[in-house]
Scaffold this active site. Structure first.
Site, PDB file in Angstrom:
ATOM      1  N   ASP A   1     -11.672   2.045   3.364  1.00  0.00           N
ATOM      2  CA  ASP A   1     -11.953   0.616   3.204  1.00  0.00           C
ATOM      3  C   ASP A   1     -13.457   0.380   3.014  1.00  0.00           C
ATOM      4  O   ASP A   1     -13.871  -0.712   2.626  1.00  0.00           O
ATOM      5  CB  ASP A   1     -11.524  -0.151   4.468  1.00  0.00           C
ATOM      6  CG  ASP A   1     -10.161  -0.811   4.320  1.00  0.00           C
ATOM      7  OD1 ASP A   1      -9.767  -1.085   3.171  1.00  0.00           O
ATOM      8  OD2 ASP A   1      -9.511  -1.054   5.354  1.00  0.00           O
TER       9      ASP A   1
ATOM     10  N   GLN B   1      -5.010  -1.813   9.309  1.00  0.00           N
ATOM     11  CA  GLN B   1      -4.839  -3.140   8.707  1.00  0.00           C
ATOM     12  C   GLN B   1      -5.416  -4.215   9.638  1.00  0.00           C
ATOM     13  O   GLN B   1      -5.037  -4.301  10.800  1.00  0.00           O
ATOM     14  CB  GLN B   1      -3.338  -3.380   8.449  1.00  0.00           C
ATOM     15  CG  GLN B   1      -3.031  -4.687   7.739  1.00  0.00           C
ATOM     16  CD  GLN B   1      -3.571  -4.729   6.317  1.00  0.00           C
ATOM     17  OE1 GLN B   1      -3.452  -3.788   5.554  1.00  0.00           O
ATOM     18  NE2 GLN B   1      -4.184  -5.841   5.964  1.00  0.00           N
TER      19      GLN B   1
ATOM     20  N   LYS C   1       0.841  -1.206   0.000  1.00  0.00           N
ATOM     21  CA  LYS C   1       0.000   0.000   0.000  1.00  0.00           C
ATOM     22  C   LYS C   1       0.874   1.253   0.000  1.00  0.00           C
ATOM     23  O   LYS C   1       0.579   2.237  -0.683  1.00  0.00           O
ATOM     24  CB  LYS C   1      -0.945  -0.026   1.211  1.00  0.00           C
ATOM     25  CG  LYS C   1      -2.072  -1.009   1.012  1.00  0.00           C
ATOM     26  CD  LYS C   1      -2.813  -1.384   2.275  1.00  0.00           C
ATOM     27  CE  LYS C   1      -3.774  -2.542   1.951  1.00  0.00           C
ATOM     28  NZ  LYS C   1      -4.428  -3.099   3.145  1.00  0.00           N
TER      29      LYS C   1
END
Ligand code: NAP
Length: 286
Positions: A120, A97, A53
């Site tokens: 997300d 995460q 990322k």
């Protein structure tokens, strides 16, 4: 022989588009786009995802802010960091995460992220928006799958679509996106009876099971579009998907490889969502 859907190529196109628009935002409005990525603990797979990322952020011209916290971090400490990032104007998107260590309630963390920075699209407000078709961000993996289906040129409308898996991050939103495109959608899971008879009906089959080589040729309709979301590590260290590529590929019309299929799309869509967040926060979303 199926045509291979090249996730690397499609994701490169998405990232290039994001890069150009990021440059334009900077040039025309003086806006820098920033993504904060938080990792708690030292799970090796999570570390790889976070590094990827970070690299993607650099490639598209974002500022990336990484917070690598020790595994003993308390829930309160993590919530404090999320609160700080929610208030930080340099940060347009926040990604924590998952999985987080067991002593931290991941739902409490997701709930604490500002929905405007929830790139997300896991926050309940964003999930609800997807249900009613009123959303700013789509969850990265299902949105990436839609891009891959679009790359085949196969029309979703009216097609029988089967999703194997009902997780909140893949299966359920995936089914919703296919439904938004007027697919006739069936969701299968571990209690589904005679799974193969259901999946054999699918013009578009999406596997998100988390079991290596689970979908075999007898479960697939001749000529189907087969999308493999699974990422499984074999004992020999190799990555493999949920679809038994060797047996399914000769029968399918289109198929995604693992690696090089859905995986790169997830990161590309994260970049797209972060750009969208920056535009929305600056009143520039059309
Ligand atoms: P998950 O939360 O474990 O969900 C797995 C789903 O598969 C569940 O709904 C489960 O049913 C169903 N299932 C399990 N065994 C089954 C069986 N024998 N027959 C039918 N259905 C069965 O997993 P996930 O988060 O959706 O992830 C799935 C896979 O995708 C994993 O390999 C993960 O690493 C990968 N993934 C990849 C990306 C990417 O970027 N490419 C992103 C996210 C996830 P029940 O609900 O009944 O238990």
């Amino acid at each position: 022989m199926a045509k291979i859907i090249d996730g690397k190529a499609v994701s490169a196109q998405v990232k290039e588009q994001v890069r150009q628009e990021t440059e334009q935002l900077r040039a025309e409005h003086g806006i820098e786009v920033g993504l904060a990525v938080v990792i708690v603990g030292d799970d090796p797979a999570s570390r790889v995802y976070v590094n990827n990322k970070k690299k993607a952020c650099e490639a598209v011209g974002f500022r990336s802010f990484e917070y690598a916290l020790p595994a003993e971090t308390t829930q309160e400490e993590l919530l404090d960091l999320v609160d700080t990032l929610n208030k930080d104007e340099k940060v347009n998107g926040i990604l924590v995460q998952l999985p987080v260590p067991k002593h931290i309630d991941d739902k409490a963390i997701i709930d604490a992220i500002s929905p405007d920075k929830d790139v997300d699209a896991f926050h309940a407000k964003n999930v609800g928006g997807i249900m009613i078709g009123d959303y700013t961000f789509l969850p990265c993996t299902p949105a990436g799958v839609m891009e891959l289906i679009d790359a085949t040129g196969v029309e979703v409308s009216g097609k029988k679509c089967v999703v194997i898996g009902r997780s909140n991050i893949v299966g359920k939103p995936m089914a919703m996106l296919l439904l938004h495109r007027s697919g006739t959608v069936t969701i299968c899971h571990s209690r589904t009876q005679d799974l193969a008879s259901v999946t054999r009906e699918a013009d578009i089959l999406v596997a998100s099971v988390g079991r290596a080589n689970f979908v075999t040729a007898d479960m697939v309709k001749e000529g189907a579009v087969v999308i493999d979301v699974g990422i499984n590590r074999l004992e020999n260290g190799k990555l493999c998907g949920d679809v038994d590529f060797a047996s399914v590929e000769p029968k399918a019309g289109w198929i995604t490889p693992v690696p090089g299929g859905v995986g790169p799309m997830t990161i590309a869509m994260l970049m797209k969502n972060t750009l969208t967040a920056a535009k929305a926060q600056n009143g520039l979303l059309k």
